[in-house]
Design a protein around this motif. Sequence first.
Motif, PDB file in Angstrom:
ATOM      1  N   THR A  94       0.829  -1.218   0.000  1.00  0.00           N
ATOM      2  CA  THR A  94       0.000   0.000   0.000  1.00  0.00           C
ATOM      3  C   THR A  94       0.857   1.259   0.000  1.00  0.00           C
ATOM      4  O   THR A  94       0.323   2.370  -0.024  1.00  0.00           O
ATOM      5  CB  THR A  94      -0.917   0.116   1.242  1.00  0.00           C
ATOM      6  N   GLY A  95       2.170   1.096   0.079  1.00  0.00           N
ATOM      7  CA  GLY A  95       3.045   2.267   0.103  1.00  0.00           C
ATOM      8  C   GLY A  95       3.405   2.706   1.513  1.00  0.00           C
ATOM      9  O   GLY A  95       4.005   3.744   1.705  1.00  0.00           O
ATOM     10  N   GLY A  96       3.048   1.908   2.507  1.00  0.00           N
ATOM     11  CA  GLY A  96       3.372   2.253   3.888  1.00  0.00           C
ATOM     12  C   GLY A  96       4.558   1.456   4.407  1.00  0.00           C
ATOM     13  O   GLY A  96       5.284   0.828   3.637  1.00  0.00           O
ATOM     14  N   ILE A  97       4.762   1.493   5.701  1.00  0.00           N
ATOM     15  CA  ILE A  97       5.789   0.666   6.342  1.00  0.00           C
ATOM     16  C   ILE A  97       5.403   0.505   7.809  1.00  0.00           C
ATOM     17  O   ILE A  97       4.715   1.358   8.360  1.00  0.00           O
ATOM     18  CB  ILE A  97       7.198   1.286   6.198  1.00  0.00           C
ATOM     19  N   LEU A 143      -4.468   6.047 -14.134  1.00  0.00           N
ATOM     20  CA  LEU A 143      -3.905   4.708 -14.258  1.00  0.00           C
ATOM     21  C   LEU A 143      -3.201   4.247 -13.001  1.00  0.00           C
ATOM     22  O   LEU A 143      -2.605   5.037 -12.281  1.00  0.00           O
ATOM     23  CB  LEU A 143      -2.871   4.694 -15.384  1.00  0.00           C
ATOM     24  N   CYS A 144      -3.252   2.929 -12.777  1.00  0.00           N
ATOM     25  CA  CYS A 144      -2.318   2.293 -11.865  1.00  0.00           C
ATOM     26  C   CYS A 144      -1.258   1.668 -12.755  1.00  0.00           C
ATOM     27  O   CYS A 144      -1.445   0.573 -13.285  1.00  0.00           O
ATOM     28  CB  CYS A 144      -3.012   1.244 -11.018  1.00  0.00           C
ATOM     29  N   LEU A 145      -0.169   2.385 -12.959  1.00  0.00           N
ATOM     30  CA  LEU A 145       0.800   2.020 -13.994  1.00  0.00           C
ATOM     31  C   LEU A 145       1.412   0.638 -13.800  1.00  0.00           C
ATOM     32  O   LEU A 145       1.734  -0.038 -14.764  1.00  0.00           O
ATOM     33  CB  LEU A 145       1.922   3.066 -14.046  1.00  0.00           C
ATOM     34  N   ASP A 146       1.598   0.221 -12.543  1.00  0.00           N
ATOM     35  CA  ASP A 146       2.248  -1.066 -12.295  1.00  0.00           C
ATOM     36  C   ASP A 146       1.289  -2.231 -12.449  1.00  0.00           C
ATOM     37  O   ASP A 146       1.689  -3.380 -12.335  1.00  0.00           O
ATOM     38  CB  ASP A 146       2.822  -1.103 -10.869  1.00  0.00           C
ATOM     39  N   LEU A 167     -11.222  -8.897  -2.976  1.00  0.00           N
ATOM     40  CA  LEU A 167     -11.249  -7.527  -3.476  1.00  0.00           C
ATOM     41  C   LEU A 167     -10.330  -6.620  -2.660  1.00  0.00           C
ATOM     42  O   LEU A 167      -9.580  -5.823  -3.212  1.00  0.00           O
ATOM     43  CB  LEU A 167     -12.678  -6.996  -3.449  1.00  0.00           C
ATOM     44  N   VAL A 168     -10.387  -6.760  -1.331  1.00  0.00           N
ATOM     45  CA  VAL A 168      -9.543  -5.905  -0.487  1.00  0.00           C
ATOM     46  C   VAL A 168      -8.076  -6.118  -0.855  1.00  0.00           C
ATOM     47  O   VAL A 168      -7.290  -5.180  -0.922  1.00  0.00           O
ATOM     48  CB  VAL A 168      -9.765  -6.198   1.007  1.00  0.00           C
ATOM     49  N   GLY A 169      -7.715  -7.385  -1.115  1.00  0.00           N
ATOM     50  CA  GLY A 169      -6.339  -7.689  -1.492  1.00  0.00           C
ATOM     51  C   GLY A 169      -5.951  -7.000  -2.789  1.00  0.00           C
ATOM     52  O   GLY A 169      -4.851  -6.456  -2.907  1.00  0.00           O
ATOM     53  N   ARG A 170      -6.843  -7.000  -3.767  1.00  0.00           N
ATOM     54  CA  ARG A 170      -6.561  -6.307  -5.031  1.00  0.00           C
ATOM     55  C   ARG A 170      -6.455  -4.808  -4.807  1.00  0.00           C
ATOM     56  O   ARG A 170      -5.578  -4.137  -5.337  1.00  0.00           O
ATOM     57  CB  ARG A 170      -7.672  -6.625  -6.030  1.00  0.00           C
ATOM     58  N   ASN A 171      -7.376  -4.287  -3.987  1.00  0.00           N
ATOM     59  CA  ASN A 171      -7.388  -2.846  -3.742  1.00  0.00           C
ATOM     60  C   ASN A 171      -6.098  -2.352  -3.098  1.00  0.00           C
ATOM     61  O   ASN A 171      -5.691  -1.215  -3.305  1.00  0.00           O
ATOM     62  CB  ASN A 171      -8.587  -2.464  -2.859  1.00  0.00           C
ATOM     63  N   ILE A 172      -5.456  -3.247  -2.323  1.00  0.00           N
ATOM     64  CA  ILE A 172      -4.184  -2.884  -1.699  1.00  0.00           C
ATOM     65  C   ILE A 172      -3.165  -2.471  -2.765  1.00  0.00           C
ATOM     66  O   ILE A 172      -2.463  -1.474  -2.622  1.00  0.00           O
ATOM     67  CB  ILE A 172      -3.655  -4.078  -0.874  1.00  0.00           C
ATOM     68  N   TYR A 173      -3.120  -3.226  -3.856  1.00  0.00           N
ATOM     69  CA  TYR A 173      -2.191  -2.900  -4.933  1.00  0.00           C
ATOM     70  C   TYR A 173      -2.575  -1.578  -5.597  1.00  0.00           C
ATOM     71  O   TYR A 173      -1.715  -0.755  -5.924  1.00  0.00           O
ATOM     72  CB  TYR A 173      -2.178  -4.007  -6.000  1.00  0.00           C
ATOM     73  N   ALA A 174      -3.876  -1.381  -5.823  1.00  0.00           N
ATOM     74  CA  ALA A 174      -4.324  -0.157  -6.498  1.00  0.00           C
ATOM     75  C   ALA A 174      -3.987   1.073  -5.655  1.00  0.00           C
ATOM     76  O   ALA A 174      -3.513   2.084  -6.167  1.00  0.00           O
ATOM     77  CB  ALA A 174      -5.821  -0.227  -6.777  1.00  0.00           C
ATOM     78  N   VAL A 175      -4.210   0.967  -4.339  1.00  0.00           N
ATOM     79  CA  VAL A 175      -3.918   2.097  -3.454  1.00  0.00           C
ATOM     80  C   VAL A 175      -2.420   2.417  -3.478  1.00  0.00           C
ATOM     81  O   VAL A 175      -2.014   3.569  -3.550  1.00  0.00           O
ATOM     82  CB  VAL A 175      -4.382   1.798  -2.010  1.00  0.00           C
ATOM     83  N   GLY A 191       5.555   1.336  -3.049  1.00  0.00           N
ATOM     84  CA  GLY A 191       4.199   0.805  -3.108  1.00  0.00           C
ATOM     85  C   GLY A 191       3.801   0.241  -4.451  1.00  0.00           C
ATOM     86  O   GLY A 191       4.451   0.477  -5.461  1.00  0.00           O
ATOM     87  N   GLY A 192       2.718  -0.531  -4.437  1.00  0.00           N
ATOM     88  CA  GLY A 192       2.163  -1.056  -5.679  1.00  0.00           C
ATOM     89  C   GLY A 192       2.743  -2.364  -6.151  1.00  0.00           C
ATOM     90  O   GLY A 192       2.171  -3.017  -7.016  1.00  0.00           O
ATOM     91  N   GLU A 193       3.885  -2.756  -5.609  1.00  0.00           N
ATOM     92  CA  GLU A 193       4.522  -3.980  -6.067  1.00  0.00           C
ATOM     93  C   GLU A 193       4.896  -4.860  -4.885  1.00  0.00           C
ATOM     94  O   GLU A 193       5.267  -4.363  -3.827  1.00  0.00           O
ATOM     95  CB  GLU A 193       5.802  -3.644  -6.839  1.00  0.00           C
TER      96      GLU A 193
END
Lengths: 292, 499
Positions: A41-44, B346-349, A161-169, A237-239
Amino acid sequence: MCIVISLLTPYFFTVSNIFNVLRQISVIAILAVGEALIIITGGIDLSVGNVLGLCGVILAVLAGLGLSPITLIILTIAFGCFVGLINGFLVAKIKINPFIVTLGMMSIARGIALLITGGMPIAIKNGINYLGGGYIGPVPFPVIIMFAIIIMGMVFTKRFLVGRNIYAVGSNERAAKLSGIPVDFTKMIVYIITGGLCALAGIILSGTLNNASPASGQGYELDVVAAVVIGGASLSGGEGTIIGALLGAAIMGVLRNAFVLVGVSAYWQIVTIGLVIIAAVAIDSIKNLKNE
Amino acid sequence: MDKNLLLDVKGISKSFPGVKALSDVSFSVETGEVHAIVGENGAGKSTLMNILSGGYGPDEGSVFFQGKELKLKNTRDAQESGIAMIHQELSLAPHLSIMENIYIGRLETNKLGYVNYKKMAEKCKLQLECIGIRDIDPRRKVKDLSVSQMQMVEIAKALSLEAKLLIMDEPTSSLTSSETEMLIAIINSLKASGVSILFISHRMEEVFRISDKITILRDGQYIKTIEKKDAEVKQVLSLMVGREFDKAYNRAKNVFTGKPILEVKGLRDKSRIKDISFEVHPGEVVAITGLVGAGRTEVIQTIFGVNKKIEGEILVDGKKVNIKSPIDAIKLGIGLIPEGRKTQGLCLDMTVRENISMSNLQIQDHKHMMDLKQEISNAEEYIQKLSIKTPGMEQKIKYLSGGNQQKAIISRWLLNKPKILFLDEPTHGVDIGAKSEIYEIIDELSKSGVGIVLISSELPEVLMLADRILVMHEGMIKGELGHHEATQENIMEYAANQF
């Protein structure tokens, strides 16, 4: 890597040693599942180690009241989730930088653990110790819990869905918000899950040792973040993946074990793990540079 | 050669990937002249200013300054040559004092590097007095100043560099009218002392009040330079928009009456939107246009629940609704394709599939466990329907072209089957082919009864698509034009508030 090690020492590839390594990494790997979710999510979360220690102390105090193992598990995990909720609330709603929030929580958790115990370990005599010290056949119980958590983490990120949303956030918070994703809730939930996992890890660790020490878990946050990063997560985040976090924890565990078996100074192992962390991220970074 | 000539720009061209921002632009500025550069959004004004101030180099052409050719590598080179730029977004360090900002990089120090603040403060006071500021302590932090005072500090900084040419990008865009008066007074006194000023503005009243000459750019081309005394506002506006109207696509337009699908009454937020009321009918395309910064994006984002509204009612299908966050709007059948593909879209990744489905997944009945089969077949359907060119749905979206990325975002919203769709600059930065595909999608949606709100700065696009046009200026709707009465000229007049 494992092959090289097994050539150097025939003892490496024995059943008992493999389970030994897995048992050693189980606590870090369980924490790394939560940390991976947060980092995606981009946090730590820097407080995982000390919250683990505090949860162990809470467990010991509750165990002293003569509660049943099931009640103990539920109460301790609820406590861990509550600590995670505080972290998540401060990050998501009050918008404080997660590094600062969890740095503060790290100190608060340690302080409370010391206040409760007066600095002395508390012995635990309860059936709950089985979770940390027990075996099913040759398999240590913590290893079973670890694999269960890993599988749950994978299902959570891939199917829910929550798991997917984590990546989007983590990938683009603004886009996530405009798409109708509840961004604040998503951020809070990962800290709550991590808090719960800290409690679970705390139960395992005190079960292994038959006592809860206020010092246990200290410094784990670095190993946990390292495991997640070696596993391919990006701190921006995101990956990142759950299986990556397990691999990261495993690589560090295997290296530690190998240094002991081969008989190289323990100090070298500390240096090597540092090198592995940097190398893992450097490979990724160089790959990205080439793509530009 | 004319010895009054300060700046001579000859045949400058500049391309960015996919766009030719400037092509063969030439003009000149004399000593002590105030020269306005005007043009529509995207005409190349900012690119030109950036080239002159060393932001980036031209691909072709040359710039002569005081008779010598300029080869600028960075803004520092430009400053040393005597050209200083004041950006639209001020570039001051808010936590430093006024004097530190003015002398940044050239602080008053002794040999050991010890800063002599006392001496610097005195020097700074003199500098500020040059532009008529006597009542501000140079030790004050910049963050405590008003926007106009910050601008004055920027000007003082430029002058302390002994700038002969001052470039100002929309200097009055964030000033109140009395602050604007002060700025104009300063510009006049600078002019009297022989400093030349090149400024970008789209406020016609100011352009005509302070400039000596006006240069018009359109689509990156130099159009004309005219003396202010020979110019008329109407003439300048028509030169700004005067390109041939692109007739490649023409939509059959209508006048709509009856029950609107969306009604907005007296919308106001805490800063940018003052009082907005409008309605949209099923099947109608309503365009909101106006200059950048007029508050167009804020209007739709406030309706959509992204920003907080302070006052106003929103009615969907005649029923009053309370939209607190985007998910509420989505559940009511509203969609928003935001401006800024990479920043807001977009969510680019993530993959093409994940980007397409990310909003629709939030409103499924049994949403907690994702239906991956459904997700895959949805993505397949829309990749085909909108002919999104991608090696596959598992491709990361960052590897697609701008037009295909945009079509993926449009798919994201079509998947929700919206009744009302907001599109914010949907064709910005996409190639011509994808543009006309997007026009077709808009037309088809309107035929199927979707109410559409289109925000666009491109007037030909607005004229081509819209049944009705609302023109915004500083948070208010200044004009409403039916498709039969709208022209580029009268839209621009409303947008520049010339009525």
